[in-house]
Design an enzyme around this catalytic site. Structure first.
Site, short mmCIF file in Angstrom:
data_model
loop_
_atom_site.label_atom_id
_atom_site.label_comp_id
_atom_site.label_asym_id
_atom_site.label_seq_id
_atom_site.Cartn_x
_atom_site.Cartn_y
_atom_site.Cartn_z
N ASP A 5 0.81 -1.23 0.00
CA ASP A 5 0.00 0.00 0.00
C ASP A 5 0.84 1.27 0.00
O ASP A 5 0.42 2.32 0.53
CB ASP A 5 -0.97 0.03 1.20
CG ASP A 5 -1.89 -1.17 1.21
OD1 ASP A 5 -2.21 -1.67 0.12
OD2 ASP A 5 -2.28 -1.59 2.31
N LYS B 216 1.98 2.25 -4.95
CA LYS B 216 2.59 1.69 -6.17
C LYS B 216 1.76 2.02 -7.41
O LYS B 216 2.29 2.41 -8.45
CB LYS B 216 2.71 0.15 -6.06
CG LYS B 216 3.63 -0.30 -4.94
CD LYS B 216 3.66 -1.81 -4.82
CE LYS B 216 2.37 -2.43 -4.35
NZ LYS B 216 1.97 -2.10 -2.97
N HIS C 272 -4.94 -1.72 -5.64
CA HIS C 272 -4.10 -0.67 -6.23
C HIS C 272 -4.96 0.51 -6.68
O HIS C 272 -5.78 0.37 -7.59
CB HIS C 272 -3.31 -1.25 -7.41
CG HIS C 272 -2.25 -2.24 -6.97
ND1 HIS C 272 -1.44 -2.90 -7.85
CD2 HIS C 272 -1.87 -2.63 -5.73
CE1 HIS C 272 -0.60 -3.68 -7.17
NE2 HIS C 272 -0.85 -3.54 -5.89
N GLN D 157 1.90 -6.09 -3.17
CA GLN D 157 2.39 -6.21 -1.79
C GLN D 157 3.69 -5.41 -1.64
O GLN D 157 3.84 -4.41 -2.28
CB GLN D 157 2.56 -7.68 -1.38
CG GLN D 157 1.24 -8.44 -1.22
CD GLN D 157 0.61 -8.86 -2.52
OE1 GLN D 157 1.24 -9.54 -3.33
NE2 GLN D 157 -0.63 -8.49 -2.75
P1 GDP Z 1 -0.74 0.38 -3.57
O1 GDP Z 1 -1.35 -0.90 -3.11
O2 GDP Z 1 0.72 0.45 -3.26
O3 GDP Z 1 -1.02 0.70 -5.00
O4 GDP Z 1 -1.41 1.52 -2.68
P2 GDP Z 1 -2.97 1.65 -2.27
O5 GDP Z 1 -3.75 2.07 -3.43
O6 GDP Z 1 -3.41 0.44 -1.54
O7 GDP Z 1 -2.86 2.77 -1.15
C1 GDP Z 1 -2.27 4.00 -1.38
C2 GDP Z 1 -3.28 5.10 -1.09
O8 GDP Z 1 -2.62 6.34 -0.99
C3 GDP Z 1 -4.30 5.26 -2.19
O9 GDP Z 1 -5.52 5.67 -1.62
C4 GDP Z 1 -3.73 6.38 -3.04
O10 GDP Z 1 -4.71 7.08 -3.78
C5 GDP Z 1 -3.10 7.24 -1.99
N1 GDP Z 1 -1.93 8.03 -2.40
C6 GDP Z 1 -0.93 7.69 -3.25
N2 GDP Z 1 0.01 8.65 -3.28
C7 GDP Z 1 -0.42 9.63 -2.43
C8 GDP Z 1 0.13 10.88 -1.99
O11 GDP Z 1 1.22 11.28 -2.38
N3 GDP Z 1 -0.60 11.59 -1.09
C9 GDP Z 1 -1.80 11.16 -0.62
N4 GDP Z 1 -2.44 11.92 0.27
N5 GDP Z 1 -2.34 9.99 -1.00
C10 GDP Z 1 -1.66 9.24 -1.89
P1 IMO Z 2 -0.96 -4.18 -2.25
O1 IMO Z 2 -0.52 -4.78 -3.56
C1 IMO Z 2 -0.96 -4.50 2.10
C2 IMO Z 2 -1.01 -8.54 3.74
C3 IMO Z 2 -2.23 -8.97 4.52
C4 IMO Z 2 -1.58 -9.94 5.49
C5 IMO Z 2 -0.52 -10.61 4.64
C6 IMO Z 2 -0.93 -11.93 4.03
O2 IMO Z 2 -2.25 -3.45 -2.31
O3 IMO Z 2 0.14 -3.40 -1.62
P2 IMO Z 2 -2.49 -12.60 1.97
O4 IMO Z 2 -3.94 -12.34 1.73
O5 IMO Z 2 -1.60 -12.09 0.91
O6 IMO Z 2 -2.19 -14.04 2.29
O7 IMO Z 2 -2.16 -11.79 3.33
O8 IMO Z 2 -0.19 -9.70 3.62
N1 IMO Z 2 -1.27 -8.04 2.37
C7 IMO Z 2 -1.20 -6.76 2.03
N2 IMO Z 2 -0.99 -5.66 2.76
N3 IMO Z 2 -1.10 -4.40 0.76
C8 IMO Z 2 -1.28 -5.50 0.00
O9 IMO Z 2 -1.30 -5.47 -1.35
C9 IMO Z 2 -1.39 -6.75 0.63
N4 IMO Z 2 -1.60 -8.01 0.19
C10 IMO Z 2 -1.51 -8.79 1.27
O10 IMO Z 2 -2.83 -7.88 5.15
O11 IMO Z 2 -0.93 -9.21 6.50
MG MG Z 3 -2.87 -1.57 -1.82
#
Ligand code: GDP
Ligand code: IMO
Ligand code: MG
Length: 434
Positions: A22, A25, A50, A233
């Site tokens: 999270d 990416k 994502h 991840q």
């Molecule tokens: P990923 O799994 O790595 O693609 O990340 P996620 O989408 O799960 O979580 C990242 C969150 O942060 C999302 O809600 C994005 O829209 C948000 N985000 C990404 N870059 C920024 C930033 O620079 N500032 C803020 N405030 N939010 C961001």
């Molecule tokens: P993105 O791609 C954050 C965490 C789960 C748990 C562990 C194992 O959005 O960054 P799983 O379901 O994979 O067997 O869970 O990994 N986890 C993540 N945490 N972002 C993710 O994906 C995750 N995918 C799995 O919360 O701790």
């Molecule tokens: Mg994510």
């Protein structure tokens, strides 16, 4: 003989989570997709969430690469992914509804393993049984699907295209799964034929997307096209390098790119690690720089730190440079993409975890032992916070001095350049630092 197949002017990029997932990416993938021809997922599955925000519109991808919003770019789901075909069709459907052209743009590896309904059931059952010792998985069946792959009882996308074989194999595997579900977990079993029927029903929709993606990628690369490998991840959730057993079941770090796409390492030019300006984690496991409840809640609210897949609140902590340095090492990051700098505005003091203390001893290495990691107390360097909104910053000069000092300190400690800085959710809220 040296191979002459690299077109140096178009670099192949890799985007990897440098923390516990999270990190933002997808936003970086979306921004960098402009520079590439193909975006490819190489591991994980629908556990990923994502998020891409463009002009106030939010998209959350689980299995489809985050480059799909850029018309004209191809998206590949590589062999290292565990594919939930029903979930994929739903995801495709909602994109089409939102006006995104998906047809002829998505290619799925024939070698990718299939996520089956019994994987999901076993994931949930295993977590329930563990009780307070649970991993805190996303409950998507990811662990059991990779277990089957390694145990050599998995089913691949290509098997779905051979109905008689698929039915025979599922019947065979379900016998064992039902033994576990019924006898060990005390749950109802699954009906093999109903499962097969449901999968064969959708297979005509999947079939046109299936290809030997290793051959596809090689041919495009040799033509001078370039790819972006999108990690899911993060390094600290990697099955080898993460905080095992509180990890996912795939290779989220750089090694996963070659095994998950079937391309050689000589093709990889830039390896970018995405890190938040602080740290978050969902699920269980040690987290040395975790903030106290009240402060963590403040950052959670400001940063909107709730899981994109499960909606669970994310645990929040300060930026852990011991862990980040370790991620730089195991991935060989050529650069860092730092996100969410805007979230740290208006704090008096910002802390950077620069070492750990364990039983009175100072350490700077990320420990292999989880017991030791759980005993680690963070050693912080305190930095003066900045008092200003960063969300409109479009170059380094726009940042307050204290924010620039923060970036300098991070770079100096991890000895890796920060290349992009993100200052908001939207695609436009980002600038190149170096
Ligand atoms: P990923 O799994 O790595 O693609 O990340 P996620 O989408 O799960 O979580 C990242 C969150 O942060 C999302 O809600 C994005 O829209 C948000 N985000 C990404 N870059 C920024 C930033 O620079 N500032 C803020 N405030 N939010 C961001
Ligand atoms: P993105 O791609 C954050 C965490 C789960 C748990 C562990 C194992 O959005 O960054 P799983 O379901 O994979 O067997 O869970 O990994 N986890 C993540 N945490 N972002 C993710 O994906 C995750 N995918 C799995 O919360 O701790
Ligand atoms: Mg994510």
């Amino acid at each position: 003989m040296k191979q002459k197949h690299r077109i140096k002017s178009k670099k192949n990029l890799v985007i990897i989570g440098a923390q516990w997932g999270d990190e933002g990416k997808a936003k970086m993938v979306d921004v960098l997709t402009e520079q590439v021809d193909i975006v490819a997922r190489y591991q994980g599955g629908s556990n990923a969430g994502h998020t891409v925000v463009t002009d106030g519109k939010k998209f959350v991808f689980h299995q489809i690469p985050s480059g799909i919003l850029h018309e004209g770019k191809k998206c590949v789901i590589g062999n290292g992914v565990v594919l939930d075909p029903i979930g994929l069709l739903e995801e495709m459907g909602s994109l089409v509804k939102a006006g995104v052209k998906v047809k002829d743009r998505l290619i799925i590896s024939d070698r990718a393993h299939l996520l089956m309904p019994y994987h999901r059931l076993l994931d949930g059952a295993s977590e329930n049984r563990k009780g307070s010792g649970k991993i805190g998985t996303t409950n998507r069946g990811i662990g059991p699907a990779y277990m089957d792959k390694m145990a050599r009882v998995g089913l691949k996308v290509v098997d779905l295209l051979e109905p008689a074989y698929f039915r025979r194999k599922v019947r065979e595997v379900v016998k064992e799964k039902n033994f576990w579900l019924k006898k060990y977990f005390g749950l109802p079993g699954v009906d093999a034929d109903k499962t097969v029927d449901a999968y064969l029903k959708i297979s005509p929709q999947i079939k046109p997307l299936v290809a030997d993606t290793t051959a596809y990628l090689e041919s495009r690369l040799k033509k001078g096209e370039n790819i972006l490998a999108e990690g899911a991840q993060g390094t600290l959730l990697d099955v080898d390098f993460g905080t095992y057993p509180y990890v996912t079941s795939s290779s989220a770090s750089v090694g996963g790119v070659c095994t998950g796409l079937g391309i050689g390492p000589q093709w990889l030019d830039e390896i970018y690690g995405v890190a938040k300006a602080y740290t978050t984690r969902v699920g269980e496991g040690p987290f040395p720089s975790e903030m106290d409840e009240d402060f963590g809640e403040k950052i959670r609210k400001r940063g909107g730190e709730y899981g994109a897949t499960t909606g669970r609140p994310r645990r929040c902590g300060w930026l852990d440079l011991v862990a980040l340095k370790y991620a730089c090492r195991v991935n060989g990051f050529t650069g860092i993409l730092l996100t969410k700098m805007d979230v740290l505005s208006y704090l008096q003091t910002i802390k950077l975890c620069v070492a750990y203390k364990v039983k009175g001893q100072l350490i700077q290495e990320f420990p292999a032992s989880l017991r030791r990691l759980a005993d680690c107390r963070p050693v912080y360097k305190e930095m003066k916070g900045w008092q200003g909104d960063l969300s409109q910053a479009s170059q380094l000069k726009d940042l307050p001095l204290e924010a620039r000092k923060y970036l300098d300190e991070v770079e100096r400690t991890i000895r890796t350049p920060i290349q992009w800085v993100s200052v908001g959710q939207d695609r436009s809220q980002i600038f190149q630092k170096s």
